[in-house]
Every structure is written in structure tokens, then in C-alpha cells.
Design an enzyme around this catalytic site. Structure first.
Site, PDB file in Angstrom:
ATOM      1  N   CYS A 421     127.339  83.656 -64.498  1.00  0.00           N
ATOM      2  CA  CYS A 421     128.706  84.087 -64.801  1.00  0.00           C
ATOM      3  C   CYS A 421     129.308  83.310 -65.970  1.00  0.00           C
ATOM      4  CB  CYS A 421     129.584  83.960 -63.558  1.00  0.00           C
ATOM      5  SG  CYS A 421     129.750  82.283 -62.916  1.00  0.00           S
ATOM      6  N   HIS A 465     132.926  80.724 -59.684  1.00  0.00           N
ATOM      7  CA  HIS A 465     132.849  81.850 -60.623  1.00  0.00           C
ATOM      8  C   HIS A 465     133.667  81.533 -61.870  1.00  0.00           C
ATOM      9  CE1 HIS A 465     131.840  85.897 -61.688  1.00  0.00           C
ATOM     10  NE2 HIS A 465     133.097  86.337 -61.685  1.00  0.00           N
ATOM     11  N   ASP A 481     136.652  90.639 -65.893  1.00  0.00           N
ATOM     12  CA  ASP A 481     135.472  89.954 -65.363  1.00  0.00           C
ATOM     13  C   ASP A 481     134.229  90.615 -65.939  1.00  0.00           C
ATOM     14  OD1 ASP A 481     133.568  88.566 -64.010  1.00  0.00           O
ATOM     15  OD2 ASP A 481     134.459  88.824 -62.024  1.00  0.00           O
TER      16      ASP A 481
END
Length: 677
Positions: A421, A465, A481
């Protein structure tokens, strides 16, 4: 069973000492662990072979050597780490001069103290269970030391130790609930539970990927609504990073600057709020993880205060070094960043466009191409084009994208096309800035999983994250995202990248895929109960307990009054118990003592151990008693003799009651005063 009593008790005590020290092996210096194990084994060999103990000169040499080693390991003989090392060494060395009960008592008390030091390292349920076993072991050994005659079994002593612990449990419970907790004087050192969350205030490429290998709990969340929000909406906000030097993202000073108002004027919320309670694990950081967006301050214990930064991040007034529970209210629908604090429109977003010169040239070229294809370089179109490239360009979500070089964004967009991520978020923000779209990185936690046993939402370090926020003139800061475009299951379906299971977990999972998950859920629910009701029992919860007892505005004075009242009630209960127990003593002996007392008052010299027949003889030979009393008394005493030495096993209680009634019917003369001349 065939060992001599001293040998058996010594070996048992050594085993208990080893159990007390064992949980601290990981935190002790290696030499200390090896020395302790060697001394305990040596002392056990001495007990089995009945060899003499070492002389005091050997003990003195050992002591001096361990003092020097402790100073060499910790550079001091004071402090927590050095103190624990010394207490463990002293406990082990004391077993080498275990000769008498006095030495055993010293070992017991050192053992109790060493047992408590285990909680400096961990206050988990496992540690508490291990120390409960250690407590019962030390109590058993202590009882053995006070039973010098014969060879009582360890089982008998252990049962007595358990009974003692159960009798003391109510006192312990009352003190735990009501004894005032004056932070920070009450409790363990503040670093006893630090460093668990692993979320940092900076982000290097690959840093968050390392957290996936840590499956420990970062926080637990309980939602007040019957139906918790969808997993894809659970973004717990942490540090906001906007400064990039080519390899590392960091927060600017502005990110930690407190907002001028409790509720920023440029934050607009709408819709229904999400109310929840969070139990945050220690992290040694100040940030409070809340869902986006939380306009009102989380409700913290009285010892903490919360402040909001200009980047919508909530911070505690001091680092979180113990379990922290707080309530919060968040609004998933919000707008933020349209205007500055003084009401003017935000035009200067330069700090969110800066990139280090000379880095990622291919990404800069890609940004120019995207900007050229989008009419007027509209930010929303640029964002949509970048996300479409991530969805259709063959990009992969992986923990092992390979070694990242100087131009990390170029390698992601054009070479490896794989990353975790933070790789994806970093490359995306670099692309946005190069295309003229103000953007930044937000780190925190996303998702989690529901524990079906206790209903808490468990968020682990593996759920750490990183995502992006882009600024648009008509919408303010908007969450984007990019990982969701590469791996939609990461956000919405709990498809996490996990470290491989261990041998035991793998074997259980192979036998029954659901058994391992169920065992884990039950164990974590049990741990959560321990955290909620024991470790997180704070000053505020003490006062809440008083509210439940009927106090409208409880204070420490009320707490003291309740505790004092319970102490008085316990004292009265003890007195009543003593009175009842006194009545349970041998009623025959008590009746004989009453007869002896009456004869003494009648000026008859009575030997203290005279039996009933002797008392009857003394009464009949006295001139101070009338004949009817002598006859009644003789009949009573002979009946007592028959009951005692030729008893009828049936109806003894009735016989005693009959004799007591017979004694009460005797009309004794008033005792005469004894004149002194």
C-alpha cells in the site's frame, strides 16, 4: 515419594523459583539467565546427592562477579532493568545457603518480589496466569516450611495454599475495586507496555509492509450501533505526511500544529454519526486513531486531554504508554479544506505540490501526458485517469515487490508494477503532484475484523495502511485509496496479505479450517475482557462504580468512605465469626469450666486439670456448700463423666443440652467476699 523430606521440599522450591524466573528470560542479560539456570541445577544436584553447600567465600565471589556483570550490562546498578537483574541473581544465589527455615523464608519473600517484577515486562493474561501458578507454588512451599514434623504430602499443602488464596480473594477484589488509584503513583512504570502498534510518524517505502508480519492487536473497537459500518469505510486516521525527500515521507511542523478551534471552521459534517469506543494498545505515540471525520474531541480519561491538528488528526496530551480507552463520534460524510481558518478560500497549496528535483523523471513525464489529455487539467479527471491505469495496467498488490531503488515511483509505474500500500500511495501522490494536483499521504489503519464471540472489531498491526488525499477547489480534501484500484479485496473483502502460519497453527488449519479461527476468536475475546476489566480499570471507572452504587457526584472522599465502611463491616463480620466459632468449641469442656468457676467462687481450691469425679469429691468435702447443692452437683458431674468416658454415640447433642439445663437449675449461694487483713 522415596526422597527424604528436606530433599523433596528443596527440589520443589527450586522448581517454583525456576517457574518465577522463566518469563523474564527474554528480557534478562544472557549471562544472568545462564547463571540462574546453572545455580538452580547445581543446588538440585547438591540436594539429591546430599553434598555440602558451598562456603560463604564462594558466595561472596559469585556476588561480586554478578555485581560487575550487572554494571557492565546496564552501566548502572540502579533502575528497573538493573534492579530486576540483581533481584533474580540474589534469588538464585540465596538457594546456595538454604540451610534453615530462616533462609527459606528469605527465598520465599524474594520469590514473591521477583514474581511481581514479571509485570514490568508484560501485564497480559498469560503472564497473570503464570504468576498465579507461581503464587500457589510459593504458598505451598511456605506451608511446607511451617510443617516440620513428619512428611506431609505436597498435595495436602497445595490444597491448603489454594484455600488460603481463595480466602484472601475477596480482600484482593475489594482493594482492586476501591483502593484509590492516584496516577502516576499508582501502577507500573509508564514504559511497561510500550511499542506495540508499530505505526510510525514517518514512512519509508517498505516500512508498512513489515507491519503485516506483526499480527498483534493494535486496537479494539466496539460500535454502539447494532449494525457496524461497512468494512470498506473504516479508515482510522493517523499521521498525515506531506514532505517528501525522495525516499521518505514525513510530517511537516504544520501537521502537529493544534487547530485554533475545537471544531475547525472549514470542517463540515453531515448525515448520521458513528459512535464507538476504542481500546488503544500502547504505542509510545501521542496520536489517537479515529475514523474520518471526528469534529468533537474523543472522551478520554481524566488524566489525558485531546487536541485536534489542522490536518484533522487527534493527539493525546502525552504519549500512549498504557491501554487507553476513549469514546468518539465520527461522521463518514464530511467536507474539509475548502476555506482557511479566517474564512478565505484556499489558493496556496504549494507545500502539497513540492517534489525533490531530479527524482522520478518518467513519472513526471507521465503526469504531463495525463494533464495534457484531461481538458483544462481538471484534478478530478487526472485522478480518475491514474486510477484507471492502476486498474487496467497489470499492477499487483504484493508484500515482496523487490528492492526499491532511487526512483521508487518510476519503478512502480513502469518496471515492477507491484507493491504494497505504501508503494502504491507514494507513487500515486508523486504522480498527482507532478500533474499539479495538491496531494498528501495519510497513514493509519483500514478495516479490521469482527470477533463473533464478544462483538468487538479487532484491528491489528497487519491492518496498517497508507492512502492518499487530493485537494479539489470545489470539494476540499478528498480521500483517494489507490490500493483499492489495484486490489479491491484489500479494502472491501478482508483479503489481507498475511505472514505464513507457524507449524502448530498450520497443522490445526489443515485439520479444520474453521477451528483455528474459532480458537483465535475465543482467545482474543478472553484477552479483551482482561484488558477491559482489569488493565483498563482506571480512576474514572472507579468513580463510575460509585455512580452505580447511588452517588450522584462521586469523589475520592466518597471512595474512602465506601472503603472504610467495608472495612468496618468486615471487622464486624470477623467478630461475629469469632463469636460463632467460640460457640462451636467442645460444649462438654465449656460446661466443666463453668462448674470449676462456680466452685472457685465458693472458695474451694480446684486444680486446673481436675476431672469431674475429683470436682465432685472436692465439693462434697467442702463446708461452704449446702447438702442439696452437693447432691445435685455430684449427680451432674458423674453424669458428665459417664458421657465423656462411656459415651453413647447417639444423641450426644441432646445429652449435653440436658446436662446444661441441669447445671442451670442448681441454685448456687452468692459468693462471699474475701476479706484482707
Amino acid at each position: 515419594m522415596h526422597l527424604p523430606r528436606d530433599t523433596r521440599d528443596t527440589l520443589f522450591l527450586l522448581a517454583v523459583v525456576g517457574w518465577v524466573v522463566m518469563p523474564q528470560v527474554r528480557s534478562l542479560p544472557l549471562w544472568c539467565s545462564l547463571l540462574t539456570a546453572g545455580v538452580l541445577l547445581w543446588r538440585g544436584w547438591i540436594a539429591l546427592k546430599a553434598r555440602p553447600l558451598p562456603s560463604r567465600w564462594w558466595l561472596l565471589a559469585f556476588l561480586l562477579a554478578t555485581l560487575a556483570a550487572t554494571y557492565g550490562s546496564h552501566r548502572t546498578l540502579l533502575g528497573r532493568e538493573a534492579g530486576v537483574t540483581l533481584i533474580v541473581v540474589l534469588l538464585a544465589l540465596k538457594t546456595l545457603e538454604l540451610r534453615a527455615r530462616r533462609d527459606a523464608l528469605v527465598i520465599f519473600f524474594l520469590g514473591f518480589f521477583t514474581m511481581l517484577t514479571n509485570f514490568f515486562q508484560s501485564q497480559s493474561l498469560l503472564t497473570a496466569g503464570a504468576m498465579l501458578v507461581a503464587l500457589l507454588g510459593l504458598l505451598t512451599a511456605l506451608i511446607n516450611a511451617h510443617r516440620p514434623v513428619g512428611q506431609p504430602s505436597l498435595r495436602e499443602s497445595a490444597l491448603l495454599a489454594g484455600k488460603m488464596a481463595l480466602l484472601g480473594a475477596p480482600v484482593m477484589l475489594v482493594l482492586f475495586l476501591l483502593f484509590p488509584r492516584f496516577a502516576p503513583l499508582w501502577g507500573l512504570p509508564s514504559d511497561a507496555l510500550t511499542g506495540r502498534s508499530g505505526l510510525s510518524g514517518t514512512m519509508k517505502i517498505g516500512a508498512i509492509a513489515e507491519l503485516v508480519l506483526d499480527d498483534r492487536v493494535a486496537m479494539r473497537v466496539r460500535f454502539e450501533n447494532a449494525q457496524p459500518p461497512p468494512q470498506r469505510t473504516l479508515y482510522f486516521r493517523g499521521p498525515v505526511l506531506s514532505r517528501f525527500d525522495g525516499s521518505e515521507w514525513t510530517a511537516t511542523e504544520r501537521a502537529f500544529r493544534p487547530s485554533r478551534a475545537a471544531n475547525p471552521p472549514d470542517l463540515e459534517v453531515s448525515g448520521s454519526p458513528i459512535r464507538y469506543e476504542t481500546t488503544l494498545e500502547p504505542s509510545s505515540r501521542s496520536w489517537l486513531l479515529t475514523l474520518d471525520a471526528t469534529p468533537e474531541a474523543p472522551k478520554l480519561p481524566s488524566s489525558q486531554r485531546a487536541r485536534l491538528t489542522t490536518d484533522l488528526q487527534w493527539l493525546a496530551s502525552s504519549p500512549v504508554t498504557n491501554l487507553l480507552r476513549y469514546r468518539a463520534e465520527s461522521y463518514p460524510e464530511f467536507r474539509y479544506g475548502l476555506t482557511a481558518a479566517d474564512g478565505r478560500a484556499r489558493h496556496d497549496q504549494g507545500e502539497y505540490l513540492r517534489l525533490p528535483p531530479g527524482f522520478n523523471p518518467r513519472t513526471v513525464q507521465l503526469a504531463e501526458e495525463l494533464r495534457g489529455r484531461i481538458p483544462d487539467g481538471e484534478p478530478g479527471g487526472i485522478v480518475a485517469a491514474a486510477l484507471e491505469r492502476l486498474r487496467t495496467g497489470g499492477y499487483q498488490y504484493t508484500l515482496d515487490p523487490g528492492v526499491t531503488g532511487r526512483d521508487s515511483a518510476d519503478e512502480f509505474w513502469f518496471d515492477t508494477k507491484a507493491g504494497f500500500c505504501e508503494h502504491i500511495a507514494s507513487a500515486f501522490v508523486i504522480l498527482m503532484r507532478a500533474a499539479g494536483v495538491p496531494s498528501r499521504i495519510v497513514t493509519g489503519f483500514q478495516g479490521g475484523e469482527m470477533n463473533s464471540v464478544d462483538g468487538y472489531w479487532t484491528v491489528r498491526n497487519a491492518d496498517a495502511h497508507a492512502w492518499a488525499e487530493v485537494w479539489m477547489a470545489d470539494r476540499g480534501w478528498v480521500r483517494v485509496d489507490p490500493t483499492a484500484s489495484v486490489a479491491p479485496g484489500r479494502i472491501g473483502q478482508f483479503q489481507r496479505l498475511r505472514a505464513p502460519d507457524g507449524v502448530m497453527a498450520g497443522a490445526i488449519g489443515a485439520l479444520s479450517p474453521t477451528l483455528l479461527a474459532q480458537l483465535r476468536a475465543n482467545w482474543e475475546a478472553l484477552n479483551n475482557s482482561w484488558n477491559q476489566w482489569v488493565l483498563n480499570y482506571t480512576q474514572d471507572r472507579q468513580l463510575d462504580l460509585l455512580k452505580n452504587l447511588g452517588f450522584e457526584e462521586p469523589s475520592w472522599e466518597d471512595l474512602g468512605k465506601v472503603l472504610a465502611g467495608l472495612i468496618v463491616l468486615a471487622a464486624l463480620g470477623g467478630a461475629a465469626w469469632a463469636q460463632w466459632e467460640r460457640g462451636q468449641h467442645d460444649p462438654w469442656q465449656r460446661l466443666l469450666a463453668q462448674v470449676r468457676q462456680r466452685l472457685t467462687q465458693s472458695r474451694i481450691e480446684v486444680p486446673p486439670n481436675a476431672p469431674p469425679r475429683e470436682l465432685a469429691r472436692l465439693a462434697n468435702g467442702s463446708n461452704s456448700l449446702p447438702a442439696p447443692i452437693k447432691a445435685a452437683l455430684t449427680e451432674l458431674l458423674l453424669a458428665m463423666e459417664r458421657m465423656r468416658y462411656a459415651p453413647d454415640v447417639t444423641g450426644q447433642s441432646a445429652q449435653v443440652a440436658k446436662l446444661q439445663s441441669q447445671f442451670k437449675r442448681i441454685v448456687w449461694p452468692k459468693p462471699t467476699a474475701i476479706r484482707t487483713y
